[in-house]
Enzyme design. Structure first.
Site, PDB file in Angstrom:
ATOM      1  N   HIS A   1       0.881  -1.780  15.149  1.00 44.71           N
ATOM      2  CA  HIS A   1       1.003  -2.543  13.912  1.00 44.71           C
ATOM      3  C   HIS A   1       2.273  -3.377  13.830  1.00 44.71           C
ATOM      4  O   HIS A   1       2.376  -4.292  13.016  1.00 44.71           O
ATOM      5  CB  HIS A   1       0.936  -1.565  12.728  1.00 44.71           C
ATOM      6  CG  HIS A   1       0.703  -2.216  11.403  1.00 44.71           C
ATOM      7  ND1 HIS A   1       1.673  -2.281  10.428  1.00 44.71           N
ATOM      8  CD2 HIS A   1      -0.385  -2.842  10.888  1.00 44.71           C
ATOM      9  CE1 HIS A   1       1.187  -2.902   9.361  1.00 44.71           C
ATOM     10  NE2 HIS A   1      -0.057  -3.258   9.619  1.00 44.71           N
TER      11      HIS A   1
ATOM     12  N   ARG B   1       0.864  -1.179   0.000  1.00 47.26           N
ATOM     13  CA  ARG B   1       0.000   0.000   0.000  1.00 47.26           C
ATOM     14  C   ARG B   1       0.902   1.230   0.000  1.00 47.26           C
ATOM     15  O   ARG B   1       1.876   1.286   0.751  1.00 47.26           O
ATOM     16  CB  ARG B   1      -0.905   0.042   1.235  1.00 47.26           C
ATOM     17  CG  ARG B   1      -1.794  -1.177   1.424  1.00 47.26           C
ATOM     18  CD  ARG B   1      -2.756  -0.977   2.592  1.00 47.26           C
ATOM     19  NE  ARG B   1      -3.356  -2.215   3.029  1.00 47.26           N
ATOM     20  CZ  ARG B   1      -4.407  -2.798   2.476  1.00 47.26           C
ATOM     21  NH1 ARG B   1      -4.979  -2.219   1.426  1.00 47.26           N
ATOM     22  NH2 ARG B   1      -4.906  -3.932   2.944  1.00 47.26           N
TER      23      ARG B   1
ATOM     24  N   HIS C   1       3.552  -9.523   0.868  1.00 48.25           N
ATOM     25  CA  HIS C   1       3.264  -8.661   2.008  1.00 48.25           C
ATOM     26  C   HIS C   1       4.547  -8.153   2.672  1.00 48.25           C
ATOM     27  O   HIS C   1       4.498  -7.300   3.555  1.00 48.25           O
ATOM     28  CB  HIS C   1       2.417  -9.453   3.020  1.00 48.25           C
ATOM     29  CG  HIS C   1       1.763  -8.617   4.063  1.00 48.25           C
ATOM     30  ND1 HIS C   1       2.082  -8.719   5.409  1.00 48.25           N
ATOM     31  CD2 HIS C   1       0.811  -7.651   3.982  1.00 48.25           C
ATOM     32  CE1 HIS C   1       1.342  -7.868   6.099  1.00 48.25           C
ATOM     33  NE2 HIS C   1       0.566  -7.202   5.265  1.00 48.25           N
TER      34      HIS C   1
END
Length: 665
Positions: A569, A357, A417
Site C-alpha cells: 500500500h 478510514r 486523502h
C-alpha cells in the site's frame, strides 16, 4: 503510445490475486482467503466501475465493446474461482480434516441436525414472500442472499401462487459448524444456503416446492451528490446512503443448475442482459467463506503469527531524531501510544488529525475524545466520502462533536486523502509542532494487513507545512508556500512533472538519472506520457504498481506487480538527481483523482540513511522477489516471475529484518 484500459487492467489485478489461491507454497487457509479477496474485489469492481460504464452506456456515452470484453473476462474469472474452490481447495481442506459439506454429501445424521437447526434457528426469522398482484417482487438489497422458489398448489387463501422469494437476513452466519455429535470430522461446516434450500418447503405448508435456488444481485453503489449545489454535505450523504442498497442492478449471480425459466424471470425483473448473468457452482458469495479462518483453530494452516517490533516513541525521542517506521513489520500501536501521551500531557495544547478510514472501536478516536474532554483544542478533518465508509464516518463525526471536538468534512469537490497528525506542545524553548505523516490510514485492522510508512518529526519546516495544509482544509484559503511537502491539488503534479523533466535533462547531459517508484495504481495521462518520455530519453524507469496500470513497458521502462501476505500500500517515489537523490513518500498514487481531485501530501525523506532504507525495503527487495511477483508485458498481460535459484519473498525478508532483528528502542 496506446495505453492499456484501466478497467481491464483492474480485472487483471483480480486475476493475479486469484493466482495466489493456487500457490502450493501458501498455507491452505490463506489460499482460501485469497480466493475470497478476489471475490470481494470483483464485487466492488461491479458496484463501482461496471456500474459507471453502464450508466454511460445508457446515456449514449459508453463503450459497448469494452463492457462486452469486461463481461467475457469476468465470466472467465468467476468460472476459475469456482473451479479452484471445488476442485482444488475443497479436497485439500478435506485432507486436513476440514469439510465444506455439500447437500449431496449429507448423511442421515446431517439430515437430522439440519432439520433441527432449520426449525429452531431459521424458521422463526425467515419471511417468505409469495409473488402475486398484492405481493409484488420485493426490493432485494445489494449483495444479499435470496432464494427464488417455484411452487405448485394453493395457498391458505385458495390462490395459486407459482413463485416466491425467500430472503436470508444478513445477520445469519453463512457457514454453520456441524456439532461434534453429528460428525466424525474435526471441522465440518454446512452452508446456510444449503440448509435453507433443503428445508424451504417447510415455509410453504400445503404447497409443493418444485424448485429452489439461491441468487444474489449486485447493484450500483456509487453515491451521487451534486457538490456544486449541495449546502450541507453530511445531510446530503445521509440522504443518499439508503439508495446504495437499491441502486440499479448490474449483475445477477445464481446457481448453475437453476432452470432457464427462472433465470430469465429474474434477469428480466432486474432489467439485465444475458451477459450480466453469472451461473455459479457453489455459494453465490464466495467472500463469506473467509470466516473459515476464524472458525478453524489450526495455526499450521495459516501464516505464522506476526509479532511486530514495537517502537517506544516520546516527545523527547523525537527531539533527538526523526523516526521512520514500516508497518505492519513495525507496530502502528506506537503511533497510537504517542497520541495517547499527547491526550494526557498537560503541555500539549492542540491536536489536529485527518481521518479517512478508522474502523470500529478505534483507539485513535478514543484518544482524540480523551484529549477533548481534558480541555485540549482538538480538530479533526473527516472525509465523509471515503467509499463504503461513509456511514461509519458520519457516525464518527457525531461522536467527536458530542465530546467537543471541532469536526470539518474536508473540501467540497476534493476528497481529503492525506494522512496527517499535528501535535502542538508548549516547551521551554517555545511551542513545538510534532508531526506524523503516513502513506496509510489510521485504521487498526489495515495497519496490521497493509504495508505502509509512518514518518515522525518535530522539524519546524514540516510542522509549518502541515499546519498550513490544515489551515487550507479548515479555513479554505491558500496560506503560503510549503517548504518541504508537496500537496495536491496544488503542488504535487507540477513538482513531479518538474522532477521527471529534470531526470531527462540529467540523462541528456550524461549525468546519472534514474526513476524508481512504487504505487497502487497508475493511470494519469500526463504522468504516463512523462514517464514514457523519460524512458525514451534513456532514463531507466522502474515501476512497481500493485494494481491497475495503464502504462505499457518498453525499452528502459520496467513494470511489475508484487502481491503477498500483506497488501502492498505504500507509495514511494525516487529521483536519482545526478547522485543527489530525492525520495518522497506519499498518500497519492499517480492517478488523476489523486493528483487533481484529492487533498494529498507527498513528504521528503531527507536523511541519507533513511533514504537508503526506504529504497531497500520498498523497491529494491521487490525487484528481487520471485515469490509473488508478476511482470507486465507489452500486450497488457502479466507473467509470473520464475523461481531460478533461491526463492525470494520480499515480505518474508522484511519480516526477518524488521520484526525480528530490530530490538525495541
Amino acid at each position: 503510445m496506446m495505453y492499456l484500459d484501466r478497467d481491464l487492467s483492474q480485472l487483471s489485478f483480480h486475476s493475479r490475486v486469484l493466482e495466489l489461491a493456487e500457490d502450493i507454497n501458501i498455507p491452505i487457509l490463506e489460499r482460501l482467503k485469497f480466493l475470497c479477496i478476489s471475490s470481494s474485489n470483483l464485487d466492488e469492481f461491479f458496484e463501482i466501475r461496471v456500474a459507471s460504464l453502464k450508466q454511460k452506456a445508457l446515456a449514449g456515452l459508453g463503450n459497448h465493446e469494452l463492457l462486452a470484453q469486461i463481461s467475457r473476462e469476468a465470466h472467465q474469472l468467476v468460472e476459475k474461482q469456482y473451479h479452484i474452490l471445488n476442485n482444488v481447495l475443497r479436497p485439500l481442506l478435506t485432507q486436513e480434516g476440514i469439510q465444506l459439506n455439500r447437500r449431496s454429501e449429507w448423511t442421515t445424521r446431517h439430515e437430522q441436525w439440519t432439520s433441527e437447526y432449520f426449525t429452531q434457528e431459521l424458521l422463526p426469522i425467515l419471511s417468505p414472500i409469495g409473488l402475486d398482484p398484492a405481493h409484488p417482487f420485493p426490493k432485494i438489497p445489494n449483495k444479499s442472499l435470496n432464494f427464488i422458489v417455484a411452487l405448485e398448489g394453493k395457498d391458505a387463501f385458495g390462490r395459486e401462487i407459482g413463485m416466491a422469494v425467500v430472503p436470508a437476513p444478513r445477520a445469519l452466519p453463512r457457514l454453520i459448524r456441524v456439532p461434534a455429535a453429528y460428525t466424525e470430522m474435526e471441522y465440518e461446516f454446512i452452508s446456510l444456503a444449503a440448509i435453507i434450500r433443503a428445508h424451504v418447503h417447510i415455509l410453504f405448508p400445503d404447497m409443493q416446492v418444485t424448485q429452489s435456488y439461491q441468487f444474489r444481485v449486485t447493484r450500483n453503489s456509487n453515491l451521487f451528490v451534486d457538490e456544486e449545489e449541495v449546502e450541507d454535505l453530511l445531510t446530503s450523504l445521509e440522504g443518499e446512503l439508503p439508495s446504495r442498497r437499491y441502486g440499479d442492478a448490474v449483475r445477477l449471480e445464481i446457481e448453475s443448475d437453476c432452470p432457464e425459466r427462472l433465470v430469465e424471470f429474474l434477469r428480466h425483473h432486474f432489467l439485465l442482459t444475458p451477459e450480466d448473468v453469472y451461473c455459479v457452482n457453489g455459494p453465490v458469495n464466495l467472500s463469506r467463506l473467509s470466516i473459515l479462518e476464524e472458525l478453524v483453530d489450526r495455526p499450521a494452516l495459516k501464516y505464522p503469527t506476526l509479532t511486530p517490533n514495537h517502537q517506544t516513541i516520546s516527545f523527547a525521542s523525537l527531539q533527538k531524531s526523526d523516526l521512520l517506521m514500516l508497518h505492519p513489520f513495525e507496530s502502528f500501536a506506537a503511533i497510537a501510544d504517542l497520541l495517547k501521551q499527547a491526550s494526557q500531557d498537560p503541555d500539549v495544547l492542540v491536536i489536529k488529525q485527518t481521518l479517512y478510514r478508522t474502523g470500529a472501536d478505534s483507539v485513535i478516536v478514543d484518544y482524540l475524545l480523551d484529549a477533548a474532554r481534558l480541555g485540549k483544542e482538538v480538530m479533526v478533518v473527516i472525509e465523509l466520502r471515503a467509499r463504503f465508509d461513509e456511514e461509519a464516518n458520519i457516525s464518527l463525526a457525531a461522536r467527536l462533536q458530542q465530546a467537543g471536538v471541532h469536526v470539518v468534512y474536508g473540501v467540497v469537490g476534493y476528497k481529503t486523502h492525506a494522512k496527517m497528525l499535528l501535535i502542538v506542545r508548549r516547551e521551554a524553548t517555545g511551542l513545538t509542532r510534532y508531526v506524523h505523516l503516513g502513506t496509510g490510514n489510521y485504521h487498526s485492522k489495515t495497519t496490521r494487513q497493509y504495508t505502509d510508512y509512518s514518518f515522525l518529526t518535530c522539524d519546524a519546516a514540516f510542522g509549518d507545512d502541515v499546519h498550513q495544509i490544515f489551515m487550507e482544509l479548515t479555513g479554505l484559503s491558500k496560506v503560503g508556500e510549503l517548504q518541504k511537502c508537496l500537496d495536491a491539488p496544488f503542488l504535487l503534479r507540477k513538482a513531479f512533472k518538474d522532477k521527471i523533466e529534470r531526470e531527462i535533462a540529467h540523462k541528456n547531459a550524461g549525468r546519472p538519472a534514474h526513476i524508481k517508484a512504487k504505487m497502487n495504481g497508475l493511470a494519469d495521462l500526463e504522468m504516463m506520457e512523462l514517464l514514457e518520455k523519460a524512458a525514451q530519453a534513456g532514463v531507466q524507469v522502474d515501476l512497481i504498481v500493485r494494481g491497475m496500470c495503464s502504462l505499457k513497458p518498453a525499452a528502459n521502462l520496467k513494470i511489475r506487480s508484487v502481491l503477498g501476505r500483506f497488501l502492498e500500500h505504500a507509495r514511494v517515489y525516487y529521483f536519482e538527481n545526478n547522485g543527489d537523490p530525492e525520495v518522497y513518500l506519499s498518500s497519492a498514487d499517480l492517478m488523476t483523482r489523486n493528483l487533481s481531485q484529492r487533498i494529498e501530501v507527498a513528504f521528503p525523506i531527507e536523511n541519507a540513511e533513511l533514504q537508503k532504507r526506504v529504497i531497500h525495503e520498498s523497491i529494491d527487495l521487490y525487484w528481487l522477489d520471485n515469490s509473488a511477483s508478476f511482470d507486465l508485458q507489452e500486450d497488457g498481460s502479466y507473467r509470473r516471475s520464475a523461481v531460478i535459484g533461491e526463492k525470494i519473498s520480499a515480505q518474508e525478508k522484511l519480516l526477518l529484518e524488521l520484526a525480528s532483528e530490530r530490538k525495541e528502542s
